[in-house]
Design a protein around this motif. Structure first.
Motif, PDB file in Angstrom:
ATOM      1  N   PHE A 237       0.842  -1.195   0.000  1.00 26.92           N
ATOM      2  CA  PHE A 237       0.000   0.000   0.000  1.00 26.92           C
ATOM      3  C   PHE A 237       0.879   1.247   0.000  1.00 26.92           C
ATOM      4  N   ASP A 238       0.392   2.305  -0.625  1.00 29.10           N
ATOM      5  CA  ASP A 238       1.125   3.565  -0.611  1.00 29.10           C
ATOM      6  C   ASP A 238       0.971   4.291   0.721  1.00 29.10           C
ATOM      7  N   TYR A 239      -0.197   4.128   1.340  1.00 32.93           N
ATOM      8  CA  TYR A 239      -0.495   4.801   2.598  1.00 32.93           C
ATOM      9  C   TYR A 239      -1.364   3.901   3.461  1.00 32.93           C
ATOM     10  N   ARG A 240      -1.341   4.188   4.745  1.00 38.03           N
ATOM     11  CA  ARG A 240      -2.287   3.597   5.672  1.00 38.03           C
ATOM     12  C   ARG A 240      -2.980   4.725   6.421  1.00 38.03           C
ATOM     13  N   MET A 241      -4.244   4.523   6.765  1.00 39.83           N
ATOM     14  CA  MET A 241      -4.974   5.537   7.513  1.00 39.83           C
ATOM     15  C   MET A 241      -4.427   5.612   8.939  1.00 39.83           C
ATOM     16  N   ALA A 242      -4.140   6.814   9.404  1.00 42.97           N
ATOM     17  CA  ALA A 242      -3.656   7.014  10.777  1.00 42.97           C
ATOM     18  C   ALA A 242      -4.870   7.044  11.710  1.00 42.97           C
ATOM     19  N   MET A 243      -5.436   5.874  11.946  1.00 44.19           N
ATOM     20  CA  MET A 243      -6.705   5.791  12.657  1.00 44.19           C
ATOM     21  C   MET A 243      -6.574   6.105  14.146  1.00 44.19           C
ATOM     22  N   ASN A 244      -5.342   6.160  14.630  1.00 44.19           N
ATOM     23  CA  ASN A 244      -5.138   6.533  16.030  1.00 44.19           C
ATOM     24  C   ASN A 244      -5.429   8.010  16.270  1.00 44.19           C
ATOM     25  N   ILE A 245      -5.303   8.837  15.217  1.00 44.85           N
ATOM     26  CA  ILE A 245      -5.419  10.289  15.418  1.00 44.85           C
ATOM     27  C   ILE A 245      -6.844  10.713  15.762  1.00 44.85           C
ATOM     28  N   PRO A 246      -7.873  10.349  14.978  1.00 47.18           N
ATOM     29  CA  PRO A 246      -9.224  10.745  15.385  1.00 47.18           C
ATOM     30  C   PRO A 246      -9.616  10.168  16.742  1.00 47.18           C
ATOM     31  N   ASP A 247      -9.165   8.942  17.032  1.00 46.75           N
ATOM     32  CA  ASP A 247      -9.448   8.357  18.347  1.00 46.75           C
ATOM     33  C   ASP A 247      -8.816   9.199  19.449  1.00 46.75           C
ATOM     34  N   PHE A 248      -7.595   9.655  19.191  1.00 44.47           N
ATOM     35  CA  PHE A 248      -6.903  10.492  20.177  1.00 44.47           C
ATOM     36  C   PHE A 248      -7.654  11.800  20.409  1.00 44.47           C
ATOM     37  N   TRP A 249      -8.097  12.446  19.334  1.00 47.14           N
ATOM     38  CA  TRP A 249      -8.801  13.722  19.490  1.00 47.14           C
ATOM     39  C   TRP A 249     -10.124  13.545  20.226  1.00 47.14           C
ATOM     40  N   ILE A 250     -10.848  12.484  19.912  1.00 44.83           N
ATOM     41  CA  ILE A 250     -12.113  12.227  20.602  1.00 44.83           C
ATOM     42  C   ILE A 250     -11.864  12.029  22.096  1.00 44.83           C
ATOM     43  N   LYS A 251     -10.873  11.202  22.401  1.00 44.33           N
ATOM     44  CA  LYS A 251     -10.554  10.910  23.803  1.00 44.33           C
ATOM     45  C   LYS A 251     -10.125  12.187  24.533  1.00 44.33           C
ATOM     46  N   THR A 252      -9.313  13.004  23.871  1.00 41.07           N
ATOM     47  CA  THR A 252      -8.832  14.237  24.496  1.00 41.07           C
ATOM     48  C   THR A 252      -9.976  15.202  24.779  1.00 41.07           C
ATOM     49  N   ILE A 253     -10.818  15.413  23.788  1.00 40.72           N
ATOM     50  CA  ILE A 253     -11.934  16.361  23.942  1.00 40.72           C
ATOM     51  C   ILE A 253     -12.916  15.871  24.999  1.00 40.72           C
ATOM     52  N   LYS A 254     -13.183  14.558  25.003  1.00 40.60           N
ATOM     53  CA  LYS A 254     -14.163  14.003  25.936  1.00 40.60           C
ATOM     54  C   LYS A 254     -13.653  13.940  27.372  1.00 40.60           C
ATOM     55  N   GLU A 255     -12.379  13.598  27.531  1.00 41.52           N
ATOM     56  CA  GLU A 255     -11.903  13.226  28.862  1.00 41.52           C
ATOM     57  C   GLU A 255     -10.980  14.243  29.530  1.00 41.52           C
ATOM     58  N   GLN A 256     -10.442  15.192  28.763  1.00 36.99           N
ATOM     59  CA  GLN A 256      -9.476  16.122  29.331  1.00 36.99           C
ATOM     60  C   GLN A 256     -10.024  17.543  29.373  1.00 36.99           C
ATOM     61  N   LYS A 257      -9.901  18.187  30.512  1.00 38.93           N
ATOM     62  CA  LYS A 257     -10.207  19.606  30.584  1.00 38.93           C
ATOM     63  C   LYS A 257      -9.181  20.369  29.757  1.00 38.93           C
ATOM     64  N   ASP A 258      -9.578  21.498  29.199  1.00 43.82           N
ATOM     65  CA  ASP A 258      -8.681  22.268  28.324  1.00 43.82           C
ATOM     66  C   ASP A 258      -7.338  22.542  28.981  1.00 43.82           C
ATOM     67  N   GLU A 259      -7.363  22.866  30.282  1.00 46.59           N
ATOM     68  CA  GLU A 259      -6.128  23.226  30.967  1.00 46.59           C
ATOM     69  C   GLU A 259      -5.199  22.032  31.184  1.00 46.59           C
ATOM     70  N   ASN A 260      -5.700  20.813  30.905  1.00 48.33           N
ATOM     71  CA  ASN A 260      -4.880  19.612  31.071  1.00 48.33           C
ATOM     72  C   ASN A 260      -4.349  19.054  29.750  1.00 48.33           C
ATOM     73  N   TRP A 261      -4.666  19.706  28.642  1.00 50.32           N
ATOM     74  CA  TRP A 261      -4.123  19.254  27.357  1.00 50.32           C
ATOM     75  C   TRP A 261      -2.606  19.419  27.384  1.00 50.32           C
ATOM     76  N   LYS A 262      -1.906  18.348  27.052  1.00 42.89           N
ATOM     77  CA  LYS A 262      -0.445  18.388  27.086  1.00 42.89           C
ATOM     78  C   LYS A 262       0.111  18.434  25.664  1.00 42.89           C
ATOM     79  N   PRO A 263       0.780  19.523  25.301  1.00 43.38           N
ATOM     80  CA  PRO A 263       1.357  19.609  23.953  1.00 43.38           C
ATOM     81  C   PRO A 263       2.324  18.485  23.634  1.00 43.38           C
TER      82      PRO A 263
END
Length: 683
Positions: free
Chosen positions: A416-442
């Protein structure tokens, strides 16, 4: 690792020649035998299918030119593979849907191939038809497996094959080479692409949506639901007729015209291809074509997909491989598609379909739970596709993280030329749902978005169609929710909508900025489309209200949607301004999780993020290559719905520091407003 070979009293140390996949990742050494075994299996299968190289793999994949209904110089020829059939008729408009001797096919070999030769006047373009198939103890009315035109009757809702023999489409753009630096994909669905509450068409997409894609700056469209499917609400993933472009959107020629027009504007066109399973329907599909439910599908426990209510192809049968490879070639050759996004790859390569399995270490990919037949097929498909078109694009939708999926076949990969980075949307969903804004770690964000195998290209994305469906939520809906309905008018913004607008831009920018191959956006998400997707069904009164895209929202400059759409456009332009962006090194400059600040460079571009919801910083120092820098993108600019706290016309000059003079680095002092990001370019 070394292998020792004893010769007399002397010992010669011989260096092992690892296969490329293992060379690139020494942690795969314990599994090299399995990797080589899979690779050798494909080589053996290629030799078998090509008669030891007497022909090309693409010659083997010509099934669509033999099977199905074809117009000849002398009339018509119809062929079907039905090894368990005892009688086979064509019935249709041409014989009042009655079985007659003239339309009875003959079995022509021991393989179960049936053939019917008819004079030209026996049928006409537009006639509807089906097969009547008899087998020991049974009968079925069926649509031919290789039918290239299938239409649903508006009143009865019954599907039939249709004689389709029109003037060949004349391609205006005969040769096309996709742009891949980087690949910027606009994922779309033809039927739900219009503002009106109806099923959109290929032509309407060409006229109304394609110009938006071109203007926005994407260089590829990925079209869903092309292969014919009986249930519209399946999103095209329960396919019945694999060689038929869905007629609910228009004619094959109209689809070709859409692709041709896209090519004329430099836009590649790939399709979601579904070879992971098939609809269970027997009348419309392949479920029991001719008395054997296992003709195309695995027998026993592997026959049905336990979660998708569908049937699983038997990739160990040469006839099935022939069918699927021919399907790949058909779409490439007949419609000039530039490649495919293969759906459900995880489901294909594991006996469990990936359900209930944990993938925690490399041993989980080589523990005997994998379907080597499916792995072989996927690799064959990639070899074939790139043999036909060396510039083709293939993308794997795969969630387990199988090593080598997007590695070269010559290195032991799947090709395959590429694979979908399926971890990224999962990460964003988890971050938005479970982390307060002030706890987002760059630091965590930075790591998660670039966590991938170094030898495999990926398609990064914040959200695809999956997150937009009923039962899930898009990023904008997770951020703003019901306030989108009441506080997305200019002047009426509240704290919630302002936060959502700011983070929507930052999330997309950092995801795009850390790509290593391509980036994907689903139609409408670029401007924060407010509604979920819900296709017409009994539960919603067969309504199209949510199976559409409300372009009127982004076109209305009294609303905030255009801020996000305008930002998306400018963001893509910034990325494209850096030559060979996908190949530039991601170099971290700074992160401070306490400040919630992150900075990194790619080529001449400097990306700076302040994720803090409350803390702005004056003269924030970053150690960068000496010189002057200009802000070329500011998420806080007023044109994108921000506060405009920075003077983006200012030239930022680095400040001398003797400690770092040998590194040719100096301090860049910036004003970083809360919850904003800047992109600067070195002059």
């Amino acid at each position: 690792m070394v292998a020792k070979k004893t010769t007399g009293a002397k010992e010669k140390v011989q260096k092992v020649q690892h296969i490329g996949l293992v060379k690139n990742d020494s942690y795969l050494e314990p599994y090299e035998e399995a990797i080589r075994g899979r690779h050798d299996h494909v080589l053996w299968k290629i030799a078998q299918l090509t008669q030891n190289g007497k022909m090309k793999l693409s010659d083997f994949a010509n099934g669509y030119t033999y099977y199905g209904l074809h117009k000849t110089a002398n009339g018509w020829v119809f062929r079907e593979w039905a090894p368990h059939a005892t009688k086979l008729y064509l019935v249709g408009d041409f014989n009042n849907w009655q079985e007659t001797d003239q339309y009875e096919a003959k079995c022509i070999d021991e393989l179960g191939n049936w053939e019917l030769i008819l004079p030209e006047e026996s049928m006409h373009n537009g006639d509807f038809y089906k097969m009547h198939v008899y087998w020991d103890g049974g009968f079925g009315e069926r649509i031919p497996a290789w039918a290239n035109r299938v239409v649903q009757d508006a009143q009865s809702k019954i599907f039939s094959a249709q004689v389709w023999c029109v003037k060949p489409y004349e391609w205006k753009k005969k040769a096309f080479r996709p742009k891949k630096d980087p690949l910027l994909i606009y994922e779309c669905h033809i039927g739900m692409s219009q503002d009106a509450e109806k099923v959109g068409s290929y032509t309407e997409f060409k006229e109304n949506v394609l110009p938006r894609v071109i203007k926005d700056g994407y260089n590829c469209i990925q079209i869903m639901a092309i292969q014919e499917h009986p249930y519209y609400g399946s999103f095209g993933y329960h396919v019945s007729s694999f060689f038929a472009a869905s007629s609910r959107f228009g004619t094959p020629e109209e689809l070709k015209d859409l692709i041709d027009t896209a090519h004329q504007h430099g836009i590649a066109v790939i399709m979601d291809i579904v070879h992971s399973h098939a609809v269970k329907n027997e009348v419309e599909g392949l479920g029991n074509l001719a008395g054997d439910p296992n003709q195309y599908f695995y027998p026993g426990d592997r026959h049905e997909h336990p979660a998708w209510d569908s049937l699983c192809f038997d990739y160990g049968k040469d006839d099935v491989i022939h069918f699927l490879l021919s399907n790949c070639k058909y779409w490439l050759e007949e419609f000039h598609f530039d490649g495919f996004r293969f759906d459900g790859v995880t489901s294909m390569i594991y006996y469990s379909h990936g359900l209930g399995e944990d993938f925690n270490n490399y041993g989980d990919y080589f523990n005997g739970h994998q379907d080597d037949n499916a792995i072989c097929y996927l690799t064959l498909a990639n070899v074939l596709i790139h043999e036909i078109n060396p510039y083709a694009i293939t993308i794997a939708e795969e969630v387990s993280g199988m090593p080598g999926l997007a590695a070269k076949f010559s290195d032991g990969g799947y090709g395959f030329d590429y694979r979908m980075a399926m971890n990224i949307p999962d990460f964003w969903i988890k971050t938005i749902k479970e982390q307060k804004d002030e706890n987002w770690k760059p630091s965590t964000i930075f790591y998660e978005l670039k966590n991938r195998r170094s030898d495999e290209r990926t398609i990064s994305y914040c959200e695809s169609h999956d997150q937009a469906l009923v039962g899930d939520k898009t990023i904008i809906f997770r951020l703003v929710d019901a306030d989108m309905y009441w506080h997305f008018k200019k002047g009426d913004e509240n704290v919630v909508s302002s936060r959502g607008i700011a983070l929507h831009k930052m999330i997309r920018l950092i995801t795009l900025a850390e790509l290593n191959g391509g980036y994907l956006n689903f139609m409408g998400n670029e401007f924060g489309h407010p509604e979920w997707i819900d296709f017409p069904r009994e539960g919603n009164g067969w309504s199209h209200k949510y199976a559409r895209r409300q372009w009127n929202l982004v076109d209305n400059h009294d609303l905030c949607y255009h801020y996000l759409g305008d930002f998306d456009h400018d963001m893509l332009q910034v990325i494209k301004s850096e030559k060979k962006f996908k190949d530039t090194k991601i170099q971290e400059i700074w992160h401070n999780d306490g400040d919630q600040v992150l900075a990194f460079t790619r080529g001449e571009l400097l990306f700076v993020f302040n994720f803090s919801p409350t803390q702005s910083f004056t003269d924030y120092g970053l150690l960068v290559p000496q010189g002057s820098y200009s802000i070329i993108l500011d998420t806080d600019a007023k044109v994108y719905g921000g506060n405009g706290l920075n003077d983006d016309t200012m030239l930022h000059q680095t400040i001398y520091d003797g400690v770092y003079v040998e590194q040719h680095k100096e301090w860049l002092k910036l004003y970083l407003p809360a919850r904003t990001a800047l992109v600067l370019k070195k002059n």
